[in-house]
Write a protein that holds these residues in place. Structure first.
Motif, PDB file in Angstrom:
ATOM      1  N   GLY A   1     -10.950   2.021   1.066  1.00 58.18           N
ATOM      2  CA  GLY A   1     -10.273   1.137   0.118  1.00 58.18           C
ATOM      3  C   GLY A   1     -11.405   0.661  -0.785  1.00 58.18           C
ATOM      4  O   GLY A   1     -12.281   1.446  -1.140  1.00 58.18           O
TER       5      GLY A   1
ATOM      6  N   ARG B   1      11.366  -0.182  10.038  1.00 56.99           N
ATOM      7  CA  ARG B   1      12.659  -0.795   9.726  1.00 56.99           C
ATOM      8  C   ARG B   1      13.748   0.276   9.691  1.00 56.99           C
ATOM      9  O   ARG B   1      13.460   1.458   9.825  1.00 56.99           O
ATOM     10  CB  ARG B   1      12.570  -1.503   8.365  1.00 56.99           C
ATOM     11  CG  ARG B   1      11.745  -2.778   8.420  1.00 56.99           C
ATOM     12  CD  ARG B   1      11.401  -3.265   7.042  1.00 56.99           C
ATOM     13  NE  ARG B   1      10.293  -2.498   6.473  1.00 56.99           N
ATOM     14  CZ  ARG B   1       9.976  -2.462   5.173  1.00 56.99           C
ATOM     15  NH1 ARG B   1      10.698  -3.134   4.304  1.00 56.99           N
ATOM     16  NH2 ARG B   1       8.945  -1.754   4.762  1.00 56.99           N
TER      17      ARG B   1
ATOM     18  N   LEU C   1       0.833  -1.214   0.000  1.00 53.28           N
ATOM     19  CA  LEU C   1       0.000   0.000   0.000  1.00 53.28           C
ATOM     20  C   LEU C   1       0.861   1.254   0.000  1.00 53.28           C
ATOM     21  O   LEU C   1       0.530   2.240  -0.668  1.00 53.28           O
ATOM     22  CB  LEU C   1      -0.908   0.049   1.228  1.00 53.28           C
ATOM     23  CG  LEU C   1      -2.180  -0.774   1.264  1.00 53.28           C
ATOM     24  CD1 LEU C   1      -3.037  -0.324   2.431  1.00 53.28           C
ATOM     25  CD2 LEU C   1      -2.954  -0.675  -0.024  1.00 53.28           C
TER      26      LEU C   1
ATOM     27  N   SER D   1      -3.805  -4.575   8.805  1.00 47.52           N
ATOM     28  CA  SER D   1      -4.992  -4.424   9.654  1.00 47.52           C
ATOM     29  C   SER D   1      -4.909  -5.267  10.923  1.00 47.52           C
ATOM     30  O   SER D   1      -5.519  -4.923  11.936  1.00 47.52           O
ATOM     31  CB  SER D   1      -6.247  -4.835   8.883  1.00 47.52           C
ATOM     32  OG  SER D   1      -6.539  -3.878   7.907  1.00 47.52           O
TER      33      SER D   1
HETATM   34  P1  NDP Z   1       2.277  -5.306   3.458  1.00 51.14           P
HETATM   35  O1  NDP Z   1       2.497  -6.591   4.215  1.00 51.14           O
HETATM   36  O2  NDP Z   1       2.887  -5.163   2.099  1.00 51.14           O
HETATM   37  O3  NDP Z   1       2.795  -4.086   4.366  1.00 51.14           O
HETATM   38  C1  NDP Z   1       2.396  -3.901   5.709  1.00 51.14           C
HETATM   39  C2  NDP Z   1       3.557  -3.326   6.509  1.00 51.14           C
HETATM   40  O4  NDP Z   1       4.575  -4.297   6.641  1.00 51.14           O
HETATM   41  C3  NDP Z   1       4.224  -2.134   5.818  1.00 51.14           C
HETATM   42  O5  NDP Z   1       3.568  -0.939   6.134  1.00 51.14           O
HETATM   43  C4  NDP Z   1       5.639  -2.192   6.329  1.00 51.14           C
HETATM   44  O6  NDP Z   1       5.788  -1.432   7.530  1.00 51.14           O
HETATM   45  C5  NDP Z   1       5.849  -3.687   6.627  1.00 51.14           C
HETATM   46  N1  NDP Z   1       6.648  -4.300   5.529  1.00 51.14           N
HETATM   47  C6  NDP Z   1       6.379  -4.265   4.197  1.00 51.14           C
HETATM   48  N2  NDP Z   1       7.333  -4.899   3.505  1.00 51.14           N
HETATM   49  C7  NDP Z   1       8.205  -5.377   4.421  1.00 51.14           C
HETATM   50  C8  NDP Z   1       9.406  -6.137   4.338  1.00 51.14           C
HETATM   51  N3  NDP Z   1       9.917  -6.502   3.161  1.00 51.14           N
HETATM   52  N4  NDP Z   1      10.023  -6.475   5.494  1.00 51.14           N
HETATM   53  C9  NDP Z   1       9.518  -6.100   6.682  1.00 51.14           C
HETATM   54  N5  NDP Z   1       8.387  -5.359   6.824  1.00 51.14           N
HETATM   55  C10 NDP Z   1       7.747  -5.011   5.707  1.00 51.14           C
HETATM   56  O7  NDP Z   1       0.701  -5.106   3.428  1.00 51.14           O
HETATM   57  P2  NDP Z   1      -0.163  -4.354   2.297  1.00 51.14           P
HETATM   58  O8  NDP Z   1       0.420  -3.016   2.056  1.00 51.14           O
HETATM   59  O9  NDP Z   1      -0.386  -5.270   1.143  1.00 51.14           O
HETATM   60  O10 NDP Z   1      -1.590  -4.214   3.024  1.00 51.14           O
HETATM   61  C11 NDP Z   1      -1.757  -3.470   4.218  1.00 51.14           C
HETATM   62  C12 NDP Z   1      -3.182  -3.608   4.713  1.00 51.14           C
HETATM   63  O11 NDP Z   1      -4.082  -2.987   3.814  1.00 51.14           O
HETATM   64  C13 NDP Z   1      -3.697  -5.042   4.813  1.00 51.14           C
HETATM   65  O12 NDP Z   1      -3.451  -5.554   6.109  1.00 51.14           O
HETATM   66  C14 NDP Z   1      -5.163  -4.938   4.546  1.00 51.14           C
HETATM   67  O13 NDP Z   1      -5.873  -5.081   5.743  1.00 51.14           O
HETATM   68  C15 NDP Z   1      -5.368  -3.535   4.038  1.00 51.14           C
HETATM   69  N6  NDP Z   1      -6.124  -3.542   2.773  1.00 51.14           N
HETATM   70  C16 NDP Z   1      -7.382  -3.001   2.766  1.00 51.14           C
HETATM   71  C17 NDP Z   1      -8.146  -3.003   1.625  1.00 51.14           C
HETATM   72  C18 NDP Z   1      -9.498  -2.376   1.599  1.00 51.14           C
HETATM   73  O14 NDP Z   1     -10.179  -2.503   0.585  1.00 51.14           O
HETATM   74  N7  NDP Z   1      -9.937  -1.693   2.639  1.00 51.14           N
HETATM   75  C19 NDP Z   1      -7.676  -3.642   0.382  1.00 51.14           C
HETATM   76  C20 NDP Z   1      -6.307  -4.128   0.464  1.00 51.14           C
HETATM   77  C21 NDP Z   1      -5.579  -4.102   1.643  1.00 51.14           C
HETATM   78  P3  NDP Z   1       7.209  -0.762   7.903  1.00 51.14           P
HETATM   79  O15 NDP Z   1       7.662   0.043   6.715  1.00 51.14           O
HETATM   80  O16 NDP Z   1       6.902   0.071   9.095  1.00 51.14           O
HETATM   81  O17 NDP Z   1       8.143  -1.893   8.205  1.00 51.14           O
END
Ligand code: NDP
Length: 328
Positions: free
Chosen positions: A122, A36, A13, A72
């Motif tokens: 979303g 991170r 996202l 979420s």
């Molecule tokens: P990701 O798993 O890609 O990212 C979530 C968090 O994980 C990031 O903000 C980041 O935080 C951390 N992260 C991402 N990549 C890495 C990595 N390589 N290593 C370690 N940490 C990582 O989730 P999405 O972005 O795909 O989705 C986020 C949420 O969006 C979902 O949980 C879902 O609930 C919601 N969603 C809602 C929708 C709707 O219609 N309302 C539709 C689609 C999704 P940081 O940078 O702080 O480490």
């Protein structure tokens, strides 16, 4: 003047919001925050700083809206209320059953700080919710149907990956065509879980793994697969990379409703989405609501809002005058 956006959390996202900002007329990215090591997070936009999450509050006067892009399950329930006290915020919280609790937490924080917090935008929740509301308001006598797919379910893909002997997995949720057709034809069937969707799984197994056991464990997994007709295909790592690397999704929200003195007339309202990229579309919706959060706060509003509480004109980059001339 453009709206200064900060992104909290840089996953699918986060990257999607960055792309949406690039394609917008009135928003600019000013900072990305991550839990991170910021040096390890490469963003697409040149010359925009990546900071540690601990530095976020110190940047509050430089950011008009902070977009929360965490997950979420565990990130947003903590991060959205925490930052709503200091920033106008937007999130895409999608744990439907917990939205009332999340709303209350964000509302208290946002009111304390005099900010606007927009939650659960979303496509579902979000655009689908709006379409369900409009259809229910217009056709109070009727039945709602929501079908998802064809698309990748991240949660179900993760559940397969946790099975012993599975290296990688992708799960597609697919609406059952005959059920869709029945609803579209004006019938109002009572559909069971199995009658609405099927699940198709593509699995890369570890070398020597017992494929029959893996398939059985998938198909009998409670809550995830046991209530569905599920097919499992074993594929190679190369095939996974080649054929299943994107995150498409979509679905249909349909209301079948009746009007007339004796409810003799049937009306079908259908809203459908076919998304090449679930995160990029979700992020585009989020950015439109970031514009709304900013404007509402400029007008002196504070507290938590959902898609239901925000009038449509607040979402558009165009003025009311332009909208009335071209889109009404
Ligand atoms: P990701 O798993 O890609 O990212 C979530 C968090 O994980 C990031 O903000 C980041 O935080 C951390 N992260 C991402 N990549 C890495 C990595 N390589 N290593 C370690 N940490 C990582 O989730 P999405 O972005 O795909 O989705 C986020 C949420 O969006 C979902 O949980 C879902 O609930 C919601 N969603 C809602 C929708 C709707 O219609 N309302 C539709 C689609 C999704 P940081 O940078 O702080 O480490």
């Amino acid at each position: 003047m453009s709206i200064r956006i900060g992104i909290m959390g840089y996953g699918n996202l986060g990257r999607g919001v960055e792309c949406a900002i690039r394609n917008s007329e009135d928003a600019e990215l000013v900072a990305v925050f991550t839990r991170r090591d910021p040096k390890m997070v490469d963003i697409l936009t040149p010359n925009v700083p990546v900071y540690s999450v601990d530095q976020a509050i110190s940047k509050k006067d430089d950011i008009d809206v902070l977009i929360l892009c965490g997950g979420s399950a565990t990130d947003l329930p903590v991060q959205t209320p925490k930052f709503a006290e200091y920033f106008n915020v937007v999130d895409s919280f999608d744990t439907h059953a917990k939205i009332p609790e999340h709303f209350a937490n964000v509302d208290a924080a946002a009111k304390k700080g005099g900010k606007v917090g927009v939650i659960s935008v979303g496509w579902d929740p979000g655009m689908f919710s709006l379409n369900r509301l409009y259809a229910n308001a217009v056709l109070p006598k009727g039945q709602d149907y929501t079908f998802w797919g064809k698309g990748v379910s991240q949660g179900h893909s993760d559940a397969i990956r946790r099975i012993d002997g599975v290296k990688d997995a992708r799960q597609y949720t697919i609406p059952v065509e005959s059920a869709l057709e029945a609803v579209r034809s004006g019938e109002t069937p009572e559909l069971t879980t199995r009658q609405k969707h099927t699940r198709e799984c593509f699995v890369v197994a570890e070398e020597g793994a017992d494929l029959e056991r893996i398939e059985r464990e998938i198909k009998t997994m409670p809550n995830y697969f046991a209530d569905y007709d599920t097919t499992v295909h074993f594929i190679t790592e190369e095939e996974m990379k080649r054929d299943h690397s994107t995150l498409p999704h979509g679905g249909f929200v349909i209301r079948s409703g009746k009007t007339g003195w004796d409810l003799e007339h049937t009306h079908i309202i259908e809203y459908s989405l076919k998304l090449d990229s679930n995160p990029e579309f979700t992020s585009s919706v989020i950015l439109a609501y970031a514009r709304a959060a900013y404007r509402l706060n400029q007008e002196g509003q504070s507290g938590c809002k959902t898609a239901f509480d925000i009038a449509p004109a607040y979402l558009s980059a165009q003025s009311g005058e332009e909208l009335r001339a071209h889109l009404l």
